[in-house]
Design an enzyme around this catalytic site. Structure first.
Site, PDB file in Angstrom:
ATOM      1  N   TYR A 107      77.970 -50.192 -12.879  1.00 33.42           N
ATOM      2  CA  TYR A 107      77.425 -50.404 -11.560  1.00 33.42           C
ATOM      3  C   TYR A 107      76.761 -48.900 -11.416  1.00 33.42           C
ATOM      4  CZ  TYR A 107      76.773 -50.124  -6.575  1.00 33.42           C
ATOM      5  OH  TYR A 107      76.264 -50.059  -5.211  1.00 33.42           O
TER       6      TYR A 107
ATOM      7  N   THR B 263      73.308 -60.846   4.670  1.00 33.50           N
ATOM      8  CA  THR B 263      74.362 -61.362   5.667  1.00 33.50           C
ATOM      9  C   THR B 263      75.517 -60.669   5.925  1.00 33.50           C
ATOM     10  OG1 THR B 263      75.422 -62.423   3.574  1.00 33.50           O
ATOM     11  CG2 THR B 263      73.683 -63.803   4.571  1.00 33.50           C
TER      12      THR B 263
ATOM     13  N   THR C 156      66.929 -58.866   1.232  1.00 37.50           N
ATOM     14  CA  THR C 156      67.711 -59.568   0.558  1.00 37.50           C
ATOM     15  C   THR C 156      69.177 -59.165   0.552  1.00 37.50           C
ATOM     16  OG1 THR C 156      67.284 -58.457  -1.721  1.00 37.50           O
ATOM     17  CG2 THR C 156      65.857 -60.287  -1.206  1.00 37.50           C
TER      18      THR C 156
END
Length: 251
Positions: free
Chosen positions: A151, A16, A13
């Protein structure tokens, strides 16, 4: 071409760009048939062309249950199984305490925690005994970083998930491990510095100064760790966090 993963079916996942793209390429080079996801069709098409090796690109957003369902249905129809899962899609931005918003919190945890949970859960019916799940963590989950607390907390959660999931999956013989990169030279890392090239270069130079090995990592170096964890070479490694960080989190 190496063939450690010949005949294996893999899903990456967020495949790209950056670590996801490099990992998909490395898995494919090792013989796996690879599926990648991405949210933007143009970037997905470009990644498919770059990787080659028969990689399949499926557009979707891992924070959307319907997109995950469609992804797993496609893999089931094509292959009937899944051997390797790299739950890599995610990201975050920087905000210091006092400026954190509910949207910032929700977006970060949706991408880095919720999406990981349901990507793995929805993939499980396809996964075989001896399968390997690799979660993309971060050294931020183990170190304090200014303006990066949400994060960091999300990546600490990823580490905690792996520890419990190995117990949930012990009867099925599926391994779960975390690869935690240090500062790695990607577009996403540079963009944390701001919009200008000067600001981005300044951030990268600062991060380089923190790495004992004296440089930033490359996506390809992280991808080799992912491939190791995906392969039988790591057959007795389970529930572990592997730091690929040039020593940054070790000092």
């Amino acid at each position: 071409m190496n063939t450690r993963l010949e005949g294996k079916i893999a899903l990456v996942t967020g495949g790209t760009s950056g670590i996801g793209l490099a990992s998909a390429l490395e898995l494919a080079r090792e013989g796996a048939k690879v599926y990648i996801t991405g949210r933007r069709q143009a970037e997905l098409d470009a990644a498919v062309r770059e990787i080659g090796h028969g990689v399949q690109g499926i557009r979707g957003d891992v924070t959307r249950d319907e997109d995950l369902d469609a992804l797993m249905s496609r893999i089931r129809a094509d292959e009937g199984r899944l051997d390797i899962l790299l739950a890599n899609a995610g990201g975050g931005s920087m905000l210091p305490l006092g400026e954190i918003t509910a949207q910032h919190f929700d977006d970060t945890f949706a991408r880095n925690v919720r999406a990981v949970v349901f990507t793995v859960q929805k993939a499980l019916p396809l996964m075989q005994r001896g399968g390997s799940i690799v979660l993309t963590g971060s050294i931020a989950g183990s170190k304090g970083t200014p303006a990066f607390s949400i994060y960091s907390a999300s990546k600490a959660a990823v580490r905690a998930l792996a520890r419990s999931w190995v117990l949930d999956l012990k009867e099925r013989g599926i391994r779960v491990n975390v690869v935690s990169p240090g500062s790695t030279h990607t577009v996403g890392l540079a963009e944390l510095g701001g919009a200008s090239k000067e600001a981005q270069d300044g951030l990268l130079a600062y991060l380089t100064s923190l790495v004992p090995i004296g440089r930033l990592g490359t996506p390809g170096e992280i991808a080799k760790v992912v491939t190791f964890l995906a392969s039988d070479d790591s057959s007795f490694i389970n529930g572990a966090e592997i730091f690929a960080d040039g020593g940054q989190a070790q000092i």
